[in-house]
Design a protein around this motif. Structure first.
Motif, mmCIF file in Angstrom:
data_model
loop_
_atom_site.group_PDB
_atom_site.id
_atom_site.type_symbol
_atom_site.label_atom_id
_atom_site.label_comp_id
_atom_site.label_asym_id
_atom_site.label_seq_id
_atom_site.Cartn_x
_atom_site.Cartn_y
_atom_site.Cartn_z
ATOM 1 N N HIS A 169 -47.098 20.862 -55.769
ATOM 2 C CA HIS A 169 -46.005 21.567 -55.096
ATOM 3 C C HIS A 169 -45.240 22.430 -56.104
ATOM 4 N N PRO A 170 -44.544 23.473 -55.597
ATOM 5 C CA PRO A 170 -44.345 23.814 -54.194
ATOM 6 C C PRO A 170 -45.579 24.432 -53.560
ATOM 7 N N ALA A 171 -45.710 24.212 -52.255
ATOM 8 C CA ALA A 171 -46.829 24.803 -51.530
ATOM 9 C C ALA A 171 -46.606 26.306 -51.395
ATOM 10 N N VAL A 172 -47.708 27.043 -51.351
ATOM 11 C CA VAL A 172 -47.624 28.495 -51.150
ATOM 12 C C VAL A 172 -48.055 28.825 -49.730
ATOM 13 N N ALA A 173 -47.680 30.021 -49.287
ATOM 14 C CA ALA A 173 -48.012 30.455 -47.941
ATOM 15 C C ALA A 173 -49.520 30.603 -47.789
ATOM 16 N N PRO A 174 -50.032 30.564 -46.562
ATOM 17 C CA PRO A 174 -51.475 30.774 -46.348
ATOM 18 C C PRO A 174 -51.939 32.059 -47.033
ATOM 19 N N GLY A 175 -53.089 31.984 -47.686
ATOM 20 C CA GLY A 175 -53.585 33.130 -48.453
ATOM 21 C C GLY A 175 -53.260 33.028 -49.922
ATOM 22 N N GLY A 176 -52.328 32.135 -50.248
ATOM 23 C CA GLY A 176 -52.021 31.889 -51.652
ATOM 24 C C GLY A 176 -51.360 33.063 -52.348
ATOM 25 N N ILE A 177 -51.374 33.008 -53.665
ATOM 26 C CA ILE A 177 -50.803 34.060 -54.499
ATOM 27 C C ILE A 177 -51.917 35.036 -54.852
ATOM 28 N N PRO A 178 -51.757 36.339 -54.573
ATOM 29 C CA PRO A 178 -52.804 37.299 -54.940
ATOM 30 C C PRO A 178 -53.161 37.171 -56.415
ATOM 31 N N THR A 179 -54.429 36.914 -56.695
ATOM 32 C CA THR A 179 -54.884 36.667 -58.061
ATOM 33 C C THR A 179 -56.105 37.519 -58.356
ATOM 34 N N TRP A 180 -56.008 38.335 -59.395
ATOM 35 C CA TRP A 180 -57.067 39.241 -59.816
ATOM 36 C C TRP A 180 -57.673 38.717 -61.111
ATOM 37 N N VAL A 181 -58.914 39.085 -61.379
ATOM 38 C CA VAL A 181 -59.545 38.787 -62.658
ATOM 39 C C VAL A 181 -59.567 40.057 -63.496
ATOM 40 N N GLY A 182 -58.954 39.999 -64.672
ATOM 41 C CA GLY A 182 -58.957 41.136 -65.585
ATOM 42 C C GLY A 182 -60.232 41.172 -66.405
ATOM 43 N N VAL A 183 -60.851 42.335 -66.473
ATOM 44 C CA VAL A 183 -62.148 42.505 -67.133
ATOM 45 C C VAL A 183 -62.070 43.665 -68.104
ATOM 46 N N GLY A 184 -62.585 43.442 -69.320
ATOM 47 C CA GLY A 184 -62.585 44.494 -70.322
ATOM 48 C C GLY A 184 -63.875 45.290 -70.388
ATOM 49 N N GLY A 185 -64.907 44.855 -69.678
ATOM 50 C CA GLY A 185 -66.133 45.649 -69.675
ATOM 51 C C GLY A 185 -67.405 44.876 -69.941
ATOM 52 N N VAL A 190 -67.573 40.634 -64.699
ATOM 53 C CA VAL A 190 -67.561 41.279 -63.382
ATOM 54 C C VAL A 190 -68.203 40.366 -62.354
ATOM 55 N N ILE A 191 -69.337 39.801 -62.689
ATOM 56 C CA ILE A 191 -70.047 38.916 -61.762
ATOM 57 C C ILE A 191 -69.237 37.653 -61.490
ATOM 58 N N ARG A 192 -68.547 37.141 -62.508
ATOM 59 C CA ARG A 192 -67.718 35.954 -62.314
ATOM 60 C C ARG A 192 -66.618 36.231 -61.292
ATOM 61 N N ALA A 193 -65.951 37.370 -61.408
ATOM 62 C CA ALA A 193 -64.901 37.721 -60.450
ATOM 63 C C ALA A 193 -65.462 37.758 -59.036
ATOM 64 N N ALA A 194 -66.655 38.330 -58.879
ATOM 65 C CA ALA A 194 -67.281 38.391 -57.562
ATOM 66 C C ALA A 194 -67.648 37.005 -57.060
#
Length: 367
Positions: A169-185, A190-194
């Protein structure tokens, strides 16, 4: 392209600023300056303010979630996130609680970009071995995504104690927190993020942005193979906006040169040069210039890579606070609206060379 759906962010690495008098701000003053700059970013229409994570002199972004919480108390709309969180040396449970709390404080405005780290000073600081670089990120990303998506969590791995039917806790709303994977190249990143079904953020700090197009194509193909729907792709790059191109170039050059020179000595690549600087502005990954110049370059990158998000890293070296503020204001009030205008214009298809020759002949016959 629906330009209303594109996010334009402002990124900070908490780099200590100067005043016009030449006085170097203290660390504490720079933290407060970042809060003021985020408030300004909201006022001029920027969509998000995002903070990095470093543990070195002249950077004050080591506890970004605390700064973001302070910003949340002074803003209402702007999204609040990280330009990179070094997940490898964070505990995913603690990270979840920090940003779930930030999400509650800010009324649903928290977001994350997680990465493996190009600056590795956090590894010895927190007692991690660089030999475990890949394992640390892989396992911790797995746990973080489970915490965000499907609690209670049962998980085990090699990098932290297991969890059994654990609610956090605390619980988050449905859909969670927008989370991106940062990639340097790297294709593997890239495949891991996918594979995890997370949006992709490209950290493009040198060279032509179009050289990342194959990575975007790889990401889309991998998403499809893993059974995920299409997801957003974003881009993070350095930049600075002033009233004229010359003003921007001259103000930014000494700071960029100093930062890149230090990086070259740390990492063993060639030192920067004025020629390289001009090339990066003309065709590379530096978004430095007047509002029209920067807007045209951002719009071209969005079109070329199919981006849904563009983040401009605005602080660098000891750039004066007055120049930082002016750049933020121009980015929000002039650059972003102009980018949206440019993207709404129809693209002009190139005319084949043989047709251009025939058109020239016809034009000549009419003269």
């Amino acid at each position: 392209m629906n330009t209303k759906d594109i996010e334009f962010g402002l990124d900070s690495f908490g780099e200590v600023s100067n005043e016009s008098s030449g006085r170097l701000l203290s660390d504490a003053e720079t933290v407060r300056l970042m809060i003021d700059e985020a408030v300004l970013a909201e006022a001029v229409g920027i969509d998000s303010y995002n903070i990095g994570e470093h543990y070195r002199p002249q950077h004050v972004d080591s506890a970004g979630h605390v700064i973001l919480a302070a910003i949340a108390g002074r803003t209402e709309r702007i999204r609040l996130g990280t330009s990179v969180t070094v997940l490898s040396t964070q505990d995913p449970v603690r990270l979840y609680t920090e940003f779930a709390t930030l999400d509650a404080v800010s009324n649903g405005r928290a977001q994350l970009i997680v990465g493996r780290a190009s600056s590795t000073e956090s590894f010895p600081l927190f007692g991690f071995d660089l030999a475990d670089y890949e394992t640390l990120f892989e396992e911790k990303l797995d746990l973080l995504t489970r915490l965000l998506r499907d609690q209670p969590v049962t998980w085990s791995g090699t990098v932290r104690p297991p969890l059994t039917d654990q609610h956090v806790h605390p619980a988050v709303a449905p859909g969670g927190i927008p989370t991106w994977v940062g990639v340097g190249g790297t294709p593997q990143s890239v495949i891991r993020a996918a594979r995890y079904g997370l949006p992709l953020m490209l950290a493009i700090i040198g060279g032509r942005p179009t050289r990342f197009a194959p990575y975007v194509d790889l990401y889309k193909r991998a998403l499809d193979q893993f059974g995920h729907s299409p997801l957003p792709v974003g881009m993070h790059s350095l930049g600075f906006v002033a009233r004229t191109d010359e003003e921007a170039r001259s103000a930014y050059w000494p700071q960029w040169n100093a930062v890149m020179d230090m990086a070259s000595r740390e990492r063993g690549f060639s030192p920067p040069s004025a020629r390289q600087y001009e090339a990066e502005i003309a065709e590379g990954a530096l978004f430095v210039g007047s509002p029209e110049t920067v807007a045209a370059k951002i719009a071209a990158s969005i079109r070329a890579l199919g981006l849904s998000r563009f983040d401009l890293k605005y602080d660098i070296g000891r750039l004066q606070r007055e120049l930082r503020a002016a750049s933020i204001e121009l980015y929000g009030r002039e650059v972003i609206p102009r980018v949206r205008e440019l993207l709404e214009e129809p693209t002009v298809q190139p005319v084949p060379s043989d047709q251009r020759v025939e058109a020239a002949k016809r034009a000549g016959s009419r003269d």
